[in-house]
Every structure is written in structure tokens, then in C-alpha cells.
Scaffold this active site. Structure first.
Site, PDB file in Angstrom:
ATOM      1  N   LYS A 205      68.266  17.926 138.445  1.00  0.00           N
ATOM      2  CA  LYS A 205      67.478  17.609 139.340  1.00  0.00           C
ATOM      3  C   LYS A 205      67.538  18.153 140.764  1.00  0.00           C
ATOM      4  O   LYS A 205      68.585  18.282 141.174  1.00  0.00           O
ATOM      5  CB  LYS A 205      66.801  16.233 139.382  1.00  0.00           C
ATOM      6  N   ARG A 244      69.450  11.030 129.751  1.00  0.00           N
ATOM      7  CA  ARG A 244      68.797  12.239 129.323  1.00  0.00           C
ATOM      8  C   ARG A 244      69.425  13.609 129.766  1.00  0.00           C
ATOM      9  O   ARG A 244      69.291  13.506 131.227  1.00  0.00           O
ATOM     10  CB  ARG A 244      67.347  11.872 129.651  1.00  0.00           C
TER      11      ARG A 244
HETATM   12  N1  HH2 Z   1      62.342  13.818 133.635  1.00  0.00           N
HETATM   13  C1  HH2 Z   1      61.775  14.881 133.273  1.00  0.00           C
HETATM   14  C2  HH2 Z   1      60.935  14.752 132.148  1.00  0.00           C
HETATM   15  N2  HH2 Z   1      60.817  13.693 131.394  1.00  0.00           N
HETATM   16  N3  HH2 Z   1      61.286  11.609 130.980  1.00  0.00           N
HETATM   17  C3  HH2 Z   1      62.070  10.325 131.363  1.00  0.00           C
HETATM   18  N4  HH2 Z   1      62.119   9.231 130.692  1.00  0.00           N
HETATM   19  N5  HH2 Z   1      62.937  10.339 132.658  1.00  0.00           N
HETATM   20  C4  HH2 Z   1      63.023  11.443 133.236  1.00  0.00           C
HETATM   21  O1  HH2 Z   1      63.941  11.456 134.174  1.00  0.00           O
HETATM   22  C5  HH2 Z   1      62.455  12.545 132.836  1.00  0.00           C
HETATM   23  C6  HH2 Z   1      61.575  12.792 131.837  1.00  0.00           C
HETATM   24  C7  HH2 Z   1      61.899  16.071 133.912  1.00  0.00           C
HETATM   25  O2  HH2 Z   1      62.668  17.081 133.447  1.00  0.00           O
HETATM   26  P1  HH2 Z   1      62.497  18.201 132.553  1.00  0.00           P
HETATM   27  O3  HH2 Z   1      62.088  17.671 131.057  1.00  0.00           O
HETATM   28  O4  HH2 Z   1      63.833  18.973 132.554  1.00  0.00           O
HETATM   29  O5  HH2 Z   1      61.677  19.361 133.273  1.00  0.00           O
HETATM   30  P2  HH2 Z   1      60.072  19.640 133.087  1.00  0.00           P
HETATM   31  O6  HH2 Z   1      59.200  18.200 133.436  1.00  0.00           O
HETATM   32  O7  HH2 Z   1      59.610  20.510 134.016  1.00  0.00           O
HETATM   33  O8  HH2 Z   1      59.809  19.895 131.653  1.00  0.00           O
END
Ligand code: HH2
Length: 264
Positions: A205, A244
Site C-alpha cells: 500500500k 491479506r
Molecule cells: N485492500 C484492497 C482490496 N480489498 N479488502 C480488505 N478486507 N482489506 C483490505 O485492506 C483490502 C481489501 C486493496 O488492495 P488490492 O486488492 O491489491 O487493490 P485494488 O483495490 O486496486 O484491486
């Protein structure tokens, strides 16, 4: 020892790993690799929630997510579906998903009933604003107590709706400055102390990039691994129950070492 949730973004535009997969088969292969590397659960998401992301129409999200969930579930892989839409959660649960990961903590009015009907665990995450607006000017009086109070209130609402296994998540990076994220991590014990199992998502992040490279010139995504592992280790030390992560193999090794120390 915390469970390890491997991230599978079947999106063209996720902040660190979008556009990786040209087909459902390629996504399934990546998920199977994460399982071999030690993921306990695969989190399938068809909509990026990065700052500024546009909402994806439900049909498109279904098209991205359902075939992958179905293929993984049929191979016995535990899957969570990362969605804020009740219609997508419902289809994914019918395709075999075992957990719903909702970054809006039941923002869709139909979501609680869908999850309760399927009897699955639900992750409730805190976000200030929406992905479109959340990083414009996030403000809190006291970020730790506000996030805690919000999550406990949503957890009670979920329980009242018949959801019996509730996880909470501070939503690192969702409507938060670097300082807000750091305060939440520093006082993660407040969330752990609620008694609800805590999921932590810090992987790659932006706040990690900003610590490494400065607010004006954050380190790029591929230079955030060490910071990610450090923040995850901190969370594990405080008692989070699920991590995660994108980089499953190294996270698995780090979790195992900390767990070995904790049980010595
Ligand atoms: N962070 C992201 C997406 N989903 N869900 C939970 N429960 N907690 C988190 O911190 C979280 C999440 C963001 O990360 P990522 O999936 O890699 O990115 P994007 O939203 O751009 O797909």
C-alpha cells in the site's frame, strides 16, 4: 497463527497487480500457485477499489469473478469474494465461495441478507468516503476510536441480520492519510480487543511507499515488499487473525517464523 489470504485481482486496473490475467484459466493458475506457496484462502476481486477507481457495472464484475470462483471452488480451494455488491456476492456464493469480503461493511442494503442466507463468514472493512473520493482530504477527530466504533456497530448490525462469523478490518489506505494508517497500526490492539477477529491488509500500500521514498516521491509498488512484511509482522505480533497479501511465499515464511517465536 494468522491465516494467509492470497490476493487474486481479476481486474484490468488494480493498483499493484491489475491486468495480469488474459483469461480465467490464467487467473486460476495464479491462485493454485498461491495455494502451493501457502495461502489458506484466495480472495477473488473483480473491481479495483484503489483511489479514484470507477465503479464496475454488475454484469462486468460477475463476468470477471464467477468463472474463477467456480473453477477454484470445484478444485477444493477456499475462496473469498472481494465485492461490495450483493448480486456479485450471491453469485459467487452460489459458485462456491466460502467467505464474503466487503470493503463497504454491508453498504449494499441487500448484502447482509445474502450473507446470512448462505451462513458464511463476512469481513467488514472500514472506509471513509468512496474509492472515488476517499483520498481527497480524509479527516478524523480520533481515527482509532472512530474506526473501532464504526466496525463494532457494523458487526452488531451484521449479527442482528443473522451473520454469525464476523471479521473486522481497519481498511488501511481507505480514506486515510499516512498518519491515520500509522495510528491505526500502532493501536491495532484496540481492534483486537473488541473480540472480533481482525483481518489486516497492508500489502504494497501507498503509505509504505511514502515512508520509504517520502510523501512527494513514494517508492513504487515493486519496492514495498520489505515494508509490507514489517507492517504485517507488527500486526501478527499484536494478534491479527488473517493477513491479506499479494506476495504469498514470502508472507508465508514470515508468518511461520513469527508463529514459531510466539510458541517457543
Ligand atoms: N485492500 C484492497 C482490496 N480489498 N479488502 C480488505 N478486507 N482489506 C483490505 O485492506 C483490502 C481489501 C486493496 O488492495 P488490492 O486488492 O491489491 O487493490 P485494488 O483495490 O486496486 O484491486
Amino acid at each position: 497463527m494468522p491465516a494467509l489470504m492470497g490476493i487474486l485481482n481479476v481486474t484490468p486496473d488494480s493498483f499493484s497487480d491489475g491486468g495480469q490475467f488474459g483469461s480465467a484459466e490464467a487467473a486460476v493458475d495464479a491462485a493454485l500457485r498461491m495455494r502451493e506457496e501457502g495461502a489458506d484462502l484466495i480472495d477473488v476481486g473483480g473491481e479495483s477499489t484503489r483511489p479514484g477507481a470507477e465503479e464496475v457495472p454488475v454484469d462486468e464484475e460477475l463476468r470477471r469473478v464467477v468463472p474463477v470462483v467456480e473453477a477454484l471452488a470445484s478444485r477444493g480451494v477456499p475462496v473469498s469474494v472481494d465485492t461490495r455488491k450483493a448480486a456479485v456476492a450471491k453469485a459467487a456464493l452460489e459458485a462456491g465461495a466460502a467467505v464474503v469480503n466487503d470493503v463497504t461493511a454491508l453498504g449494499d442494503p441487500e448484502m447482509a441478507a445474502v450473507c446470512a442466507a448462505h451462513g458464511v463468514p463476512v469481513v467488514l472493512m472500514h472506509m471513509q468516503g468512496t474509492p472515488q473520493t476517499m483520498q481527497r482530504n480524509p479527516e478524523y477527530h480520533d481515527v482509532v476510536s472512530e474506526v473501532c466504533a464504526f466496525l463494532v456497530e457494523r458487526a452488531h448490525l451484521a449479527e442482528a441480520a443473522g451473520i454469525h462469523r464476523v471479521w473486522i478490518d481497519p481498511g488501511i489506505g481507505f480514506g486515510k492519510t499516512t498518519q491515520h494508517n500509522l495510528r491505526l497500526l500502532r493501536h491495532l490492539d484496540a481492534l483486537v480487543g473488541t473480540g472480533y477477529p481482525v483481518l489486516l491488509g497492508v500489502s504494497r500500500k501507498a503509505f509504505i511507499g511514502r515512508i520509504a521514498g517520502g510523501e512527494a516521491t513514494p517508492a513504487p509498488v515493486h519496492e514495498r515488499l520489505e515494508g509490507t512484511l514489517a507492517a504485517q509482522a507488527w500486526g501478527q505480533g499484536v494478534g491479527v487473525r488473517m493477513i491479506r497479501a499479494h506476495d504469498v511465499l514470502v508472507t508465508r515464511r514470515a508468518i511461520d517464523v513469527i508463529a514459531a517465536i510466539q510458541s517457543a
